[in-house]
Every structure is written in structure tokens, then in C-alpha cells.
Scaffold this motif. Sequence first.
Motif, PDB file in Angstrom:
ATOM      1  N   GLU A 249      76.065  47.094  33.451  1.00 57.50           N
ATOM      2  CA  GLU A 249      75.793  45.817  34.113  1.00 57.50           C
ATOM      3  C   GLU A 249      74.780  46.000  35.239  1.00 57.50           C
ATOM      4  OE1 GLU A 249      76.748  43.066  33.007  1.00 57.50           O
ATOM      5  OE2 GLU A 249      78.391  43.587  31.649  1.00 57.50           O
ATOM      6  N   ARG A 250      73.949  47.036  35.146  1.00 60.29           N
ATOM      7  CA  ARG A 250      73.024  47.396  36.223  1.00 60.29           C
ATOM      8  C   ARG A 250      72.082  46.245  36.583  1.00 60.29           C
ATOM      9  NH1 ARG A 250      71.240  52.416  38.427  1.00 60.29           N
ATOM     10  NH2 ARG A 250      69.892  51.876  40.168  1.00 60.29           N
ATOM     11  N   ALA A 251      71.545  45.565  35.598  1.00 57.52           N
ATOM     12  CA  ALA A 251      70.577  44.497  35.877  1.00 57.52           C
ATOM     13  C   ALA A 251      71.209  43.378  36.696  1.00 57.52           C
ATOM     14  CB  ALA A 251      70.018  43.943  34.567  1.00 57.52           C
ATOM     15  N   LEU A 252      72.425  42.999  36.333  1.00 56.61           N
ATOM     16  CA  LEU A 252      73.117  41.928  37.052  1.00 56.61           C
ATOM     17  C   LEU A 252      73.495  42.381  38.462  1.00 56.61           C
ATOM     18  CD1 LEU A 252      74.136  39.060  36.789  1.00 56.61           C
ATOM     19  CD2 LEU A 252      76.218  39.936  35.729  1.00 56.61           C
ATOM     20  N   LEU A 253      73.932  43.599  38.600  1.00 63.35           N
ATOM     21  CA  LEU A 253      74.288  44.133  39.914  1.00 63.35           C
ATOM     22  C   LEU A 253      73.067  44.276  40.805  1.00 63.35           C
ATOM     23  CD1 LEU A 253      76.895  46.777  38.723  1.00 63.35           C
ATOM     24  CD2 LEU A 253      77.382  44.695  40.033  1.00 63.35           C
ATOM     25  N   ASP A 254      71.935  44.649  40.225  1.00 60.93           N
ATOM     26  CA  ASP A 254      70.683  44.709  40.995  1.00 60.93           C
ATOM     27  C   ASP A 254      70.354  43.337  41.587  1.00 60.93           C
ATOM     28  OD1 ASP A 254      70.216  47.397  40.649  1.00 60.93           O
ATOM     29  OD2 ASP A 254      68.858  47.146  38.952  1.00 60.93           O
ATOM     30  N   GLN A 255      70.561  42.292  40.809  1.00 62.41           N
ATOM     31  CA  GLN A 255      70.308  40.936  41.293  1.00 62.41           C
ATOM     32  C   GLN A 255      71.189  40.612  42.500  1.00 62.41           C
ATOM     33  OE1 GLN A 255      70.587  38.008  38.160  1.00 62.41           O
ATOM     34  NE2 GLN A 255      69.410  39.263  36.738  1.00 62.41           N
ATOM     35  N   HIS A 256      72.467  41.015  42.424  1.00 64.24           N
ATOM     36  CA  HIS A 256      73.386  40.746  43.530  1.00 64.24           C
ATOM     37  C   HIS A 256      72.999  41.541  44.777  1.00 64.24           C
ATOM     38  CE1 HIS A 256      75.810  38.148  41.215  1.00 64.24           C
ATOM     39  NE2 HIS A 256      76.455  39.063  40.514  1.00 64.24           N
ATOM     40  N   VAL A 257      72.549  42.775  44.594  1.00 62.71           N
ATOM     41  CA  VAL A 257      72.090  43.575  45.730  1.00 62.71           C
ATOM     42  C   VAL A 257      70.904  42.881  46.403  1.00 62.71           C
ATOM     43  CG1 VAL A 257      70.999  45.750  46.427  1.00 62.71           C
ATOM     44  CG2 VAL A 257      72.932  45.777  44.831  1.00 62.71           C
ATOM     45  N   GLN A 258      69.942  42.432  45.597  1.00 63.66           N
ATOM     46  CA  GLN A 258      68.765  41.766  46.145  1.00 63.66           C
ATOM     47  C   GLN A 258      69.129  40.461  46.844  1.00 63.66           C
ATOM     48  OE1 GLN A 258      66.475  41.483  42.531  1.00 63.66           O
ATOM     49  NE2 GLN A 258      65.372  43.398  42.922  1.00 63.66           N
TER      50      GLN A 258
END
Length: 317
Positions: A249-258
Amino acid sequence: MPKVSILCNTYNHEAYIAQCLDGFLAQTTTFEVEILIHDDASTDHTPQILQDYAQRYPDRFKLWLQRENQFSQGVGIIDLNLSRASGEYIAVCDGDDYWCDPLKLQRQVDYLDAHPECSLTVHAHRVILASDPNQATDQLYNPNECTVSLHDILKVPAAQFAYSSYLFRRNDADYPAAYRTLGFTDLPRLIYSASIGVVHYDPRVQSVYRRGVPNSFVYRNVANRQSALLNIQRRVAFYTALREELPQERALLDQHVQESTLYLASKSRNVKLLFQTAKNIGYTKIPLSRWIVLLSDLLFPQLIYAYRQHKRQNTLA
């Protein structure tokens, strides 16, 4: 040996705790239940109310009345109460919320007993205002019974189900350190459960969440600017840590970090961080409505804070 351990944490809930305890006592079950109450050194009459219930129902309640507030010292009060639990399953409900269906526990235990692949079962809930309990709305994730995937849970950067609806296995109670960076439990518990098994959802309203309680965990985390900033910093750390735990789920988690970093930059009035993060995302990928919120937080922090506090305490949204 109890089948279910009910964990209840309370602090200055004298106006609400009796309704919470009555909801526990109203449960109709075919199994034994233990009710573990942790009071975090309340300064109102909450301890006296708890002691009265314990005297009237000595076989039902196990009290832990702190003399010093543990939350203010950074102690995980949920873990404290969990350490006392001996049940096969764990149910939770904070002292300002309550259960409104006497068959809640029986239904959930029956489901977990019949579905060993299920790691967590939740249900729909009602939201009421502490200032006006007559204002209420039912929160349904889905009108039908269903299972909820990890990806769907991660789409929303908040717990989609009331903490008072959770029932999970004692053997699954502990989770990796990465999940502990957030500082509270409902969202990490939900994500972790979805990562190790199936999350089951029941559309029947079986608990009530009281919004706008001054001493609630949510209120104490946003009651001042420093607490609010710390909460956002923890959110950035949480989603950053989960990228290693949940690489699929890296792509979705990256969005949340940003997104969390953008919010942190605007709330801390860090212009450089705001525009650097926006550049990394892509300026045009951030909707105009989001820019308005970010710049409002940056330029008019006190006004926006006052508005959000008013909304939090006076609306069901």
C-alpha cells in the motif's frame, strides 16, 4: 474464565459514566464477561460513581483508580487496562460513550467464534452532541453487512468506525512498534487488524459516540496549538513507518505522508515546508479548495482554529 474483557478508560466523565456502565450491564450473553474500568485520576465525581457501581455489582466490575494522571505523563492508558484482561476477546468503550444494543456482544462473539479468519468485527454507530444529546445522526459505513479491505480502510486517514464498536481477539492485541507512533489506538487497531485478517462490519447501530466532550482524548489532542502540532507530527511519523510494514500500500501511504506534511506546514506556518511539499506533489495536483484551506491555516490560524473548535463541539459533522 471470562470470554470477553470489556476495557473502559475514563477521565472526568461524571455526566456520562453511569450511562456507559448501564450499557455494559444491559448486555445479554451466554458467556462470562469481565468489566475492567481504568479511571485516570478524575478530579470530579467519576470515582465515586464507579465505586458505587462496584459496591452494587461486586462480581461485575474491577476498578483501577489512579491517584496521578497517567495520560499527562505519556503513559499508554489503553495498554495499562489491556494488561489486566484475561478474556479470549477484547471489547472497548470509553467512559463518555455507551452501548445501546443489549445483544451487541453476543452477536460479535458469535461471529468471531464462527469465523476464525476474522480479526476484528465492528458495527454502525450513532453520533450525539455532548451539549445536546437530542441532536443525533447514525453513521453507516454500508447499509449491508460486509467485510472491509485494508486498502479501503487506508483510503481514509481516520478511523471509519467508532472505537466502541470494536471486538478483537486477545491474541491479536499486541501490534508492531510502527503502529504506536500515532499516540492513539482506534486507527492503528483498525489498520493492523485489516493487515492480519478480515474486518467484518455489521450495519446495525449498537453504540453511541458522544461528540464535543471537553475531556475527551480528541479534545485534549487539539485543545491548544502545541498539542495539535504534535498530533500532526505523529500522523506524519505513523504513515511514514507504515510504508515499511505495508509495502503493498506504499502509494496510498505516500499520499497520506504528503497530505499530513502539507497540513503540518500550514498549521506550523512553515512556508518553506509547505511549498516544498506542494512542489514534490505537483502544484496543479492540489485542488483549489485544498489550497484555500492550507493558506487559511497559514494566514489566519486563530480564526480557523476557533471555527474548527466551534464546529467540533456544536455540529455532528
